[in-house]
Design a protein around this motif. Sequence first.
Motif, PDB file in Angstrom:
ATOM      1  N   LEU A   1       1.229   4.364  -2.748  1.00 17.49           N
ATOM      2  CA  LEU A   1       1.362   5.801  -2.479  1.00 17.49           C
ATOM      3  C   LEU A   1       2.615   6.354  -3.156  1.00 17.49           C
ATOM      4  O   LEU A   1       2.631   7.488  -3.633  1.00 17.49           O
ATOM      5  CB  LEU A   1       1.429   6.058  -0.969  1.00 17.49           C
ATOM      6  CG  LEU A   1       0.196   5.634  -0.184  1.00 17.49           C
ATOM      7  CD1 LEU A   1       0.408   5.882   1.304  1.00 17.49           C
ATOM      8  CD2 LEU A   1      -1.032   6.379  -0.669  1.00 17.49           C
TER       9      LEU A   1
ATOM     10  N   ALA B   1       0.837  -1.200   0.000  1.00 20.83           N
ATOM     11  CA  ALA B   1       0.000   0.000   0.000  1.00 20.83           C
ATOM     12  C   ALA B   1       0.875   1.255   0.000  1.00 20.83           C
ATOM     13  O   ALA B   1       0.587   2.228  -0.698  1.00 20.83           O
ATOM     14  CB  ALA B   1      -0.924   0.006   1.216  1.00 20.83           C
ATOM     15  N   SER B   2       1.961   1.201   0.759  1.00 17.45           N
ATOM     16  CA  SER B   2       2.897   2.334   0.729  1.00 17.45           C
ATOM     17  C   SER B   2       3.502   2.465  -0.654  1.00 17.45           C
ATOM     18  O   SER B   2       3.759   3.576  -1.130  1.00 17.45           O
ATOM     19  CB  SER B   2       4.014   2.142   1.760  1.00 17.45           C
ATOM     20  OG  SER B   2       3.465   1.910   3.020  1.00 17.45           O
TER      21      SER B   2
ATOM     22  N   ALA C   1       1.923   6.847  -6.722  1.00  7.73           N
ATOM     23  CA  ALA C   1       0.990   7.955  -6.944  1.00  7.73           C
ATOM     24  C   ALA C   1       1.788   9.222  -7.208  1.00  7.73           C
ATOM     25  O   ALA C   1       1.388  10.084  -7.980  1.00  7.73           O
ATOM     26  CB  ALA C   1       0.091   8.150  -5.727  1.00  7.73           C
TER      27      ALA C   1
END
Lengths: 158, 334
Positions: A121, A117-118, A124
């Motif tokens: 990010l 999940a990091s 992103a």
Amino acid sequence: MIESMTGLSLAIVGAALAVLLAGIGSAIGIGIVGQTAAGVVTEDPDKFGPTLLLQALPGTQGIYGLLIGFLILQRTGMIGGTPMEISMAEGWLFLLSGLPIAFVGLMSAIAQGKAAASGVLLIAKRPEELGKAIIYAVMVETYAVLALLMSIMILFGI
Amino acid sequence: MPNNDRYAYAVGRIRAMETRLLDRGKIDRMVEARSAEEALKVLGESEYGEYLADLGSVHQFEKMLDAELRRIYVELRKISPEPDLINFFAKKFDYHNLKVLIKANKLAEKRDELLVPEVGNIPLAELIRAVGDDDYRNLPSRMRQAAEKLSELLRLDPDPQLVGLLLDRAMYQELEDAVDAQQSSFLKGYFTSLVDLINIKTYLRVRRANRPKDFLQQALLPSGNVDMNKLVQLVEPLEVLVDRLMFSPYAQVVEEGIQMYQKTDTLTRYEKLADDHLIKYAKQAKFVTFGPEPIIGYLLAKENEIKMIRIIMVGKINQLPTEEIKERLRDVYV
């Protein structure tokens, strides 16, 4: 209840635990990555591909769990044969063989979900760093693989 | 450890939204622009682009900033798993609106253009009704108490300073209650710094206006870490204040800010440094994966960005030299 238990039922408990716990871990891990990825894709739909790649990573623990569960059932003749007569002592060994991947699978899939999940990010902000994001998440995989290895070694040592 | 996984979606969106914040390069290009029109054009490739077409002239740039502020609050309220987080920051608009309305109603200072609709927690219509009927029952308790007391005091002494004094105090008390309820050490740290920096500024102002000690006591906000009442007397030289704060987190802000204050007699530099200090604090949010921090960080970054555009546009419209605008500019979050 204990009196009616046979070695075979202990082996099945082992198989069930391997699939159960590793599967729960993978589901949680993939869920976390999915939520984060949905947030990123809301803003930037082009990121679907790379985020999906990262989301798949915590899924392997569940597969390892299934593999061990399957091997236990096969070795005890539950699949492709007639169920064997197994002593209580042997039954315990089968149960124990399922535990490494069960517990390490559970925890490592959640940890890997957070790392992935990091990574979502990270891409992103910097889509060109997808490779690095994957490497960070894959590092966690090492320990799931080690647990799988130990489960297999115990299983085939019986 | 609190489970912060529920922030996963919100943080994903925030991180993607952060890529569209104005960076130093764009801000510099706006500052270097030869005219206000040209400065505004730089925003064409940013989130502000969509408003540019509706803008009749550069003088209406406030309309664009208001629209963007509203958009951010609406959006973040939808995203945040903890609505109170956004409500916390929106409270200042409620108090701002109430101040404007009370001044208009009781002191005949009509400034309707200052009202900020659709951003705060309390509908503007409700505030207008409350002030119009002098009935504050529906407002939050801190606000209500302050407004009721204010309406009584203004009847005896129509002093516009009272409005700000009483309502600011009530607001910071309400914010303090809200911070405690949120249990976020990040928010608490931000709030403490904010209050401390305001209190230092209040001290400087009261000192300059030659007001007595009990006025200072009234004007200082209670919830900071630095107690200006005890730290330094009004009669002591300013160097004492700088010395006493040497080992606080505000050492740099106070040292440079007060130096410039003594030289230029304005608090512009201090205000800039104080804002920079808060943005620097907010930047810690960049290292948090899941939690309220990224949402707070983004909100503060956006408010900071809007403030910067305002500084640049006001400077450009009034044809201030580029250097002077640069001095006032804040740090960027990205």
